[in-house]
Design a protein around this motif. Sequence first.
Motif, PDB file in Angstrom:
ATOM      1  N   THR A  55       0.834  -1.192   0.000  1.00  0.00           N
ATOM      2  CA  THR A  55       0.000   0.000   0.000  1.00  0.00           C
ATOM      3  C   THR A  55       0.872   1.247   0.000  1.00  0.00           C
ATOM      4  O   THR A  55       2.099   1.150  -0.054  1.00  0.00           O
ATOM      5  CB  THR A  55      -0.982  -0.016   1.208  1.00  0.00           C
ATOM      6  OG1 THR A  55      -1.975   0.980   1.036  1.00  0.00           O
ATOM      7  CG2 THR A  55      -0.247   0.179   2.520  1.00  0.00           C
ATOM      8  N   ASP A  59      -3.369   9.572   2.064  1.00  0.00           N
ATOM      9  CA  ASP A  59      -4.662   9.249   1.461  1.00  0.00           C
ATOM     10  C   ASP A  59      -4.806   9.787   0.042  1.00  0.00           C
ATOM     11  O   ASP A  59      -5.887   9.740  -0.541  1.00  0.00           O
ATOM     12  CB  ASP A  59      -5.801   9.788   2.331  1.00  0.00           C
ATOM     13  CG  ASP A  59      -5.695  11.289   2.583  1.00  0.00           C
ATOM     14  OD1 ASP A  59      -4.794  11.931   1.995  1.00  0.00           O
ATOM     15  OD2 ASP A  59      -6.512  11.812   3.358  1.00  0.00           O
ATOM     16  N   PHE A  62      -1.467   5.956  -3.907  1.00  0.00           N
ATOM     17  CA  PHE A  62      -0.831   4.654  -3.754  1.00  0.00           C
ATOM     18  C   PHE A  62       0.580   4.762  -4.319  1.00  0.00           C
ATOM     19  O   PHE A  62       1.568   4.536  -3.644  1.00  0.00           O
ATOM     20  CB  PHE A  62      -1.650   3.606  -4.516  1.00  0.00           C
ATOM     21  CG  PHE A  62      -0.981   2.269  -4.664  1.00  0.00           C
ATOM     22  CD1 PHE A  62      -0.858   1.411  -3.581  1.00  0.00           C
ATOM     23  CD2 PHE A  62      -0.492   1.862  -5.908  1.00  0.00           C
ATOM     24  CE1 PHE A  62      -0.244   0.165  -3.731  1.00  0.00           C
ATOM     25  CE2 PHE A  62       0.107   0.625  -6.058  1.00  0.00           C
ATOM     26  CZ  PHE A  62       0.232  -0.226  -4.976  1.00  0.00           C
ATOM     27  N   VAL A 101      -4.852  -0.310  -2.813  1.00  0.00           N
ATOM     28  CA  VAL A 101      -4.677   0.970  -3.516  1.00  0.00           C
ATOM     29  C   VAL A 101      -5.498   2.050  -2.837  1.00  0.00           C
ATOM     30  O   VAL A 101      -6.723   2.038  -2.878  1.00  0.00           O
ATOM     31  CB  VAL A 101      -5.064   0.818  -5.003  1.00  0.00           C
ATOM     32  CG1 VAL A 101      -4.895   2.141  -5.728  1.00  0.00           C
ATOM     33  CG2 VAL A 101      -4.209  -0.268  -5.661  1.00  0.00           C
ATOM     34  N   ASN A 102      -4.791   2.999  -2.204  1.00  0.00           N
ATOM     35  CA  ASN A 102      -5.431   3.985  -1.352  1.00  0.00           C
ATOM     36  C   ASN A 102      -5.618   5.356  -2.001  1.00  0.00           C
ATOM     37  O   ASN A 102      -6.136   6.277  -1.378  1.00  0.00           O
ATOM     38  CB  ASN A 102      -4.598   4.174  -0.074  1.00  0.00           C
ATOM     39  CG  ASN A 102      -3.144   4.470  -0.394  1.00  0.00           C
ATOM     40  OD1 ASN A 102      -2.486   3.663  -1.031  1.00  0.00           O
ATOM     41  ND2 ASN A 102      -2.631   5.613   0.047  1.00  0.00           N
ATOM     42  N   GLY A 103      -5.208   5.514  -3.240  1.00  0.00           N
ATOM     43  CA  GLY A 103      -5.341   6.805  -3.922  1.00  0.00           C
ATOM     44  C   GLY A 103      -5.043   6.587  -5.396  1.00  0.00           C
ATOM     45  O   GLY A 103      -5.429   5.575  -5.970  1.00  0.00           O
ATOM     46  N   ALA A 105      -3.164   5.490  -8.671  1.00  0.00           N
ATOM     47  CA  ALA A 105      -2.198   4.486  -9.106  1.00  0.00           C
ATOM     48  C   ALA A 105      -1.994   4.732 -10.592  1.00  0.00           C
ATOM     49  O   ALA A 105      -2.688   4.163 -11.437  1.00  0.00           O
ATOM     50  CB  ALA A 105      -2.715   3.072  -8.837  1.00  0.00           C
ATOM     51  N   ALA A 121      -9.211  -1.837  -3.568  1.00  0.00           N
ATOM     52  CA  ALA A 121      -9.085  -0.405  -3.843  1.00  0.00           C
ATOM     53  C   ALA A 121     -10.022   0.408  -2.972  1.00  0.00           C
ATOM     54  O   ALA A 121     -11.158   0.000  -2.692  1.00  0.00           O
ATOM     55  CB  ALA A 121      -9.388  -0.116  -5.311  1.00  0.00           C
ATOM     56  N   SER A 122      -9.537   1.550  -2.543  1.00  0.00           N
ATOM     57  CA  SER A 122     -10.380   2.527  -1.864  1.00  0.00           C
ATOM     58  C   SER A 122     -11.369   3.122  -2.871  1.00  0.00           C
ATOM     59  O   SER A 122     -11.090   3.190  -4.076  1.00  0.00           O
ATOM     60  CB  SER A 122      -9.501   3.636  -1.277  1.00  0.00           C
ATOM     61  OG  SER A 122     -10.262   4.779  -0.986  1.00  0.00           O
ATOM     62  N   ALA A 125      -9.772   5.667  -4.969  1.00  0.00           N
ATOM     63  CA  ALA A 125      -8.651   5.291  -5.834  1.00  0.00           C
ATOM     64  C   ALA A 125      -8.947   5.631  -7.291  1.00  0.00           C
ATOM     65  O   ALA A 125     -10.113   5.627  -7.728  1.00  0.00           O
ATOM     66  CB  ALA A 125      -8.350   3.803  -5.699  1.00  0.00           C
ATOM     67  N   ARG A 126      -7.896   5.934  -8.022  1.00  0.00           N
ATOM     68  CA  ARG A 126      -7.989   6.155  -9.463  1.00  0.00           C
ATOM     69  C   ARG A 126      -6.824   5.433 -10.124  1.00  0.00           C
ATOM     70  O   ARG A 126      -5.695   5.466  -9.621  1.00  0.00           O
ATOM     71  CB  ARG A 126      -7.936   7.652  -9.808  1.00  0.00           C
ATOM     72  CG  ARG A 126      -9.092   8.462  -9.246  1.00  0.00           C
ATOM     73  CD  ARG A 126     -10.405   8.122  -9.932  1.00  0.00           C
ATOM     74  NE  ARG A 126     -11.519   8.938  -9.458  1.00  0.00           N
ATOM     75  CZ  ARG A 126     -12.270   8.629  -8.408  1.00  0.00           C
ATOM     76  NH1 ARG A 126     -12.005   7.531  -7.704  1.00  0.00           N
ATOM     77  NH2 ARG A 126     -13.264   9.410  -8.036  1.00  0.00           N
ATOM     78  N   ALA A 165     -12.284   3.516  -9.083  1.00  0.00           N
ATOM     79  CA  ALA A 165     -12.188   2.216  -8.431  1.00  0.00           C
ATOM     80  C   ALA A 165     -13.365   1.328  -8.825  1.00  0.00           C
ATOM     81  O   ALA A 165     -13.203   0.121  -9.046  1.00  0.00           O
ATOM     82  CB  ALA A 165     -12.136   2.389  -6.918  1.00  0.00           C
TER      83      ALA A 165
END
Length: 255
Positions: A55, A59, A62, A101-103, A105, A121-122, A125-126, A165
């Motif tokens: 990770t 925030d 990723f 994946v927190n933001g 990628a 994924a959050s 996430a994008r 996401a």
Amino acid sequence: MSDAVLFDARDDGIAVITLNRPEIRNCLAAEVRAGLAAAWDRFERDPALRIAILTGAGDQAFCAGGDLKEMVETGMRVPPRDMFALPYDTIELSKPTIAAVNGIAYAGGWMIAQACDLCVASTTARFAITEVKVGRSAPWAAPLIHMIPQRVMMEILLTGKPITARRAYDIGLVNRVAEPAELLTTAIELAREVLAGAPLSVRAARETVMLSTEMGRSAALRSARHAAEYCYYSEDAQEGPRAFAEKRSPRWQGR
């Protein structure tokens, strides 16, 4: 290992690897690349660790991809073959991995998420393969054809536009979507589901999936049967049915 990549070896067999340069959106700068290579090596060598979660800190990201400043400063053309420690490409891991994946990628961030076996994924996430936006290329994306449809892959690579996401989940790139505060918890839950299985069975299953992407049907069947033999002849292969018959939880030994 430097503080550019954090390594948490948990008591439950899960390693949590965190890209720790949120001020540069966890991009793959030299120190991050070195830290990630060391982390994968430590994970592979530690028999107490059975699955890893990758990770990013913060925030927002990723991983935002490669270090464009470095590319400018070095006049980089074709990236060196060993520039990135990439599972299934430049390094071999015998144990499963999960990307959390927190933001964003983007580019190289998508690359390292794609290289993991599973992906959570959050909702924030994008994902994007942005190389067309900066005049670079993404040969590492070739295996993506085994994960998502051809026309979807074509659009993603040709436009460089991000997908959400939810879209990533719909096309099969992402296994689970979670609210930001629940991302790591969701990844750990998925890891525990994998850990509930017999270690040698999990290893054989992982090899079967990858063999199936590399070969035609008949060749994959032959190779998968061969890969499964070690599992079949293990003590765990007797323990599983025995535990089922005795109505108890199996006690896996990994041999």
